[in-house]
Design a protein around this motif. Structure first.
Motif, PDB file in Angstrom:
ATOM      1  N   LEU A  50       4.382  -3.604 -11.396  1.00 32.23           N
ATOM      2  CA  LEU A  50       5.518  -4.526 -11.470  1.00 32.23           C
ATOM      3  C   LEU A  50       6.566  -4.027 -12.452  1.00 32.23           C
ATOM      4  N   PHE A  51       6.114  -3.565 -13.612  1.00 33.60           N
ATOM      5  CA  PHE A  51       7.036  -3.122 -14.655  1.00 33.60           C
ATOM      6  C   PHE A  51       7.815  -1.877 -14.234  1.00 33.60           C
ATOM      7  N   THR A  52       7.129  -0.934 -13.585  1.00 30.37           N
ATOM      8  CA  THR A  52       7.777   0.331 -13.232  1.00 30.37           C
ATOM      9  C   THR A  52       8.588   0.246 -11.948  1.00 30.37           C
ATOM     10  N   HIS A  53       8.501  -0.884 -11.230  1.00 28.12           N
ATOM     11  CA  HIS A  53       9.243  -1.024  -9.978  1.00 28.12           C
ATOM     12  C   HIS A  53      10.239  -2.181 -10.026  1.00 28.12           C
ATOM     13  N   LYS A  54      10.673  -2.567 -11.218  1.00 24.39           N
ATOM     14  CA  LYS A  54      11.657  -3.636 -11.335  1.00 24.39           C
ATOM     15  C   LYS A  54      12.962  -3.273 -10.646  1.00 24.39           C
ATOM     16  N   LYS A  55      13.391  -2.033 -10.832  1.00 21.30           N
ATOM     17  CA  LYS A  55      14.705  -1.638 -10.332  1.00 21.30           C
ATOM     18  C   LYS A  55      14.726  -1.513  -8.814  1.00 21.30           C
ATOM     19  N   GLU A  56      13.732  -0.816  -8.234  1.00 21.52           N
ATOM     20  CA  GLU A  56      13.745  -0.611  -6.790  1.00 21.52           C
ATOM     21  C   GLU A  56      13.154  -1.767  -6.005  1.00 21.52           C
ATOM     22  N   GLY A  57      12.501  -2.705  -6.676  1.00 17.31           N
ATOM     23  CA  GLY A  57      11.927  -3.860  -6.000  1.00 17.31           C
ATOM     24  C   GLY A  57      10.476  -3.623  -5.598  1.00 17.31           C
ATOM     25  N   TYR A  58       9.787  -4.694  -5.248  1.00 21.60           N
ATOM     26  CA  TYR A  58       8.379  -4.590  -4.897  1.00 21.60           C
ATOM     27  C   TYR A  58       7.988  -5.746  -3.998  1.00 21.60           C
ATOM     28  N   SER A  59       6.844  -5.584  -3.352  1.00 23.35           N
ATOM     29  CA  SER A  59       6.310  -6.608  -2.462  1.00 23.35           C
ATOM     30  C   SER A  59       5.246  -7.412  -3.200  1.00 23.35           C
ATOM     31  N   GLN A  60       5.354  -8.736  -3.114  1.00 23.24           N
ATOM     32  CA  GLN A  60       4.358  -9.593  -3.752  1.00 23.24           C
ATOM     33  C   GLN A  60       2.973  -9.357  -3.148  1.00 23.24           C
ATOM     34  N   ALA A  61       2.919  -9.183  -1.842  1.00 28.93           N
ATOM     35  CA  ALA A  61       1.632  -8.962  -1.180  1.00 28.93           C
ATOM     36  C   ALA A  61       0.976  -7.680  -1.675  1.00 28.93           C
ATOM     37  N   PHE A  62       1.784  -6.647  -1.906  1.00 29.19           N
ATOM     38  CA  PHE A  62       1.222  -5.385  -2.379  1.00 29.19           C
ATOM     39  C   PHE A  62       0.679  -5.523  -3.793  1.00 29.19           C
ATOM     40  N   CYS A  63       1.388  -6.240  -4.651  1.00 28.01           N
ATOM     41  CA  CYS A  63       0.940  -6.443  -6.034  1.00 28.01           C
ATOM     42  C   CYS A  63      -0.371  -7.233  -6.071  1.00 28.01           C
ATOM     43  N   VAL A  64      -0.474  -8.260  -5.224  1.00 30.28           N
ATOM     44  CA  VAL A  64      -1.713  -9.031  -5.150  1.00 30.28           C
ATOM     45  C   VAL A  64      -2.846  -8.159  -4.614  1.00 30.28           C
ATOM     46  N   SER A  65      -2.524  -7.293  -3.652  1.00 30.56           N
ATOM     47  CA  SER A  65      -3.540  -6.412  -3.076  1.00 30.56           C
ATOM     48  C   SER A  65      -4.121  -5.469  -4.117  1.00 30.56           C
ATOM     49  N   LEU A  66      -3.280  -4.999  -5.045  1.00 28.82           N
ATOM     50  CA  LEU A  66      -3.776  -4.113  -6.106  1.00 28.82           C
ATOM     51  C   LEU A  66      -4.822  -4.815  -6.958  1.00 28.82           C
ATOM     52  N   ILE A  67      -4.635  -6.119  -7.177  1.00 26.18           N
ATOM     53  CA  ILE A  67      -5.601  -6.873  -7.990  1.00 26.18           C
ATOM     54  C   ILE A  67      -6.899  -7.086  -7.219  1.00 26.18           C
ATOM     55  N   LEU A  68      -6.791  -7.451  -5.946  1.00 25.72           N
ATOM     56  CA  LEU A  68      -7.976  -7.793  -5.153  1.00 25.72           C
ATOM     57  C   LEU A  68      -8.759  -6.563  -4.704  1.00 25.72           C
ATOM     58  N   LEU A  69      -8.051  -5.441  -4.539  1.00 25.38           N
ATOM     59  CA  LEU A  69      -8.702  -4.256  -3.992  1.00 25.38           C
ATOM     60  C   LEU A  69      -9.819  -3.751  -4.900  1.00 25.38           C
ATOM     61  N   ALA A  70      -9.590  -3.769  -6.212  1.00 21.52           N
ATOM     62  CA  ALA A  70     -10.587  -3.237  -7.143  1.00 21.52           C
ATOM     63  C   ALA A  70     -11.909  -4.006  -7.092  1.00 21.52           C
ATOM     64  N   PRO A  71     -11.913  -5.347  -7.221  1.00 26.93           N
ATOM     65  CA  PRO A  71     -13.203  -6.054  -7.150  1.00 26.93           C
ATOM     66  C   PRO A  71     -13.859  -5.979  -5.776  1.00 26.93           C
ATOM     67  N   ILE A  72     -13.052  -5.931  -4.712  1.00 23.19           N
ATOM     68  CA  ILE A  72     -13.640  -5.821  -3.373  1.00 23.19           C
ATOM     69  C   ILE A  72     -14.389  -4.496  -3.237  1.00 23.19           C
ATOM     70  N   VAL A  73     -13.718  -3.417  -3.625  1.00 24.35           N
ATOM     71  CA  VAL A  73     -14.364  -2.102  -3.549  1.00 24.35           C
ATOM     72  C   VAL A  73     -15.556  -2.038  -4.503  1.00 24.35           C
ATOM     73  N   GLY A  74     -15.397  -2.644  -5.682  1.00 20.24           N
ATOM     74  CA  GLY A  74     -16.504  -2.658  -6.635  1.00 20.24           C
ATOM     75  C   GLY A  74     -17.745  -3.325  -6.077  1.00 20.24           C
ATOM     76  N   MET A  75     -17.567  -4.441  -5.381  1.00 20.77           N
ATOM     77  CA  MET A  75     -18.713  -5.137  -4.802  1.00 20.77           C
ATOM     78  C   MET A  75     -19.316  -4.347  -3.648  1.00 20.77           C
ATOM     79  N   VAL A  76     -18.477  -3.637  -2.893  1.00 17.67           N
ATOM     80  CA  VAL A  76     -19.010  -2.793  -1.813  1.00 17.67           C
ATOM     81  C   VAL A  76     -19.920  -1.722  -2.397  1.00 17.67           C
ATOM     82  N   ILE A  77     -19.456  -1.060  -3.440  1.00 21.13           N
ATOM     83  CA  ILE A  77     -20.253  -0.019  -4.079  1.00 21.13           C
ATOM     84  C   ILE A  77     -21.525  -0.602  -4.687  1.00 21.13           C
ATOM     85  N   PHE A  78     -21.408  -1.777  -5.293  1.00 26.41           N
ATOM     86  CA  PHE A  78     -22.558  -2.399  -5.959  1.00 26.41           C
ATOM     87  C   PHE A  78     -23.631  -2.821  -4.949  1.00 26.41           C
ATOM     88  N   VAL A  79     -23.194  -3.486  -3.875  1.00 25.12           N
ATOM     89  CA  VAL A  79     -24.148  -3.999  -2.896  1.00 25.12           C
ATOM     90  C   VAL A  79     -24.790  -2.868  -2.098  1.00 25.12           C
TER      91      VAL A  79
END
Length: 243
Positions: A50-79
């Motif tokens: 978010l901080f590094t893309h203030k000027k060019e803009g960003y997608s809210q869905a993409f920012c949320v995906s960055l947060i969710l992707l890590a725990p999802i992948v983490g649980m896949v690896i764990f299980v």
């Protein structure tokens, strides 16, 4: 409470090497550690994005995906911890899902794989090292952002000038372009309106974007007030069309 956090700090998720894979103890504490640690690292990565893309803009869905992707992948690896090859294949597939439907900026792809990597790290039980690596990578990202590494200091634009066929366009605009640009190059000449007009395409680097109007007025006086278009080469977000 202190004993709980001490056990987290000293925990390796009860991973033991068995038959070339990992045996894991699937319980509430371990699942909580994986999800929370990966989500926090994903949140840190998303905030940096978010901080590094203030000027060019960003997608809210993409920012949320960055947060969710890590725990999802983490649980896949764990299980699927006892089959590391399968877990890594699934994690890689998750990382590529977004880019099958829409082309991504190379920096966006880097952030996606960073989030996936931190999810993998947390899923394997190395969440402390994941936090350390995330901190170092964030510092590197911020250094590259603030130094504008490999960035262009002047904006390169595409200038299209329509001229009548009776005008000898070779060198006709050199004096005006030299006045308003630091560099210019004729890239393409195309005939339009069945040969009655020519369209000249220049690549130009402006000296001062505030002088665009003055440059266009001088060029219009030379091309018989025909169409002139100026647009950034990298995107068409900012364009100027005079006729």
């Amino acid at each position: 409470m202190n004993e709980f956090f001490d056990s987290i700090m000293n925990s390796d998720f009860a991973y033991e090497m068995q038959s070339g894979g990992y045996a894991r103890e699937l319980n509430f504490r371990n699942v909580l550690i994986v999800v929370l640690s990966a989500a926090l690292l994903g949140l840190a990565i998303s905030l940096v994005y978010l901080f590094t893309h203030k000027k060019e803009g960003y997608s809210q869905a993409f920012c949320v995906s960055l947060i969710l992707l890590a725990p999802i992948v983490g649980m896949v690896i764990f299980v699927i911890g006892n089959n590391v090859a399968t877990a890594f294949s699934l994690a890689g597939a998750f990382a590529l899902v977004r880019f099958r439907s829409a082309p991504g900026d190379p920096k966006d792809i880097a952030f996606v794989f960073l989030s996936v990597t931190m999810g993998l790290t947390c899923g394997l039980g190395y969440w402390i090292w994941g936090a350390v690596a995330t901190c170092f990578l964030i510092i590197i990202i911020l250094i590259l952002h603030f130094t504008n590494y490999a960035g262009k200091h002047k904006e390169t634009c595409e200038l299209r000038i329509t001229v009548p066929e009776t005008l000898n366009y070779v060198g006709a605009f050199d004096e005006t372009l030299s006045k308003y640009t630091t560099s210019y190059k004729l890239k393409r000449v195309k005939s339009v309106d069945f040969g009655a007009l020519f369209e000249l395409t220049f690549s130009v680097t402006l000296k001062d974007s505030k002088q665009i109007r003055e440059m266009i007025d001088d060029l219009r006086a030379m091309n018989g007030n025909l169409k002139i278009m100026l647009a950034t080469e990298e995107s068409n977000v900012r364009s100027f069309h005079f006729q």
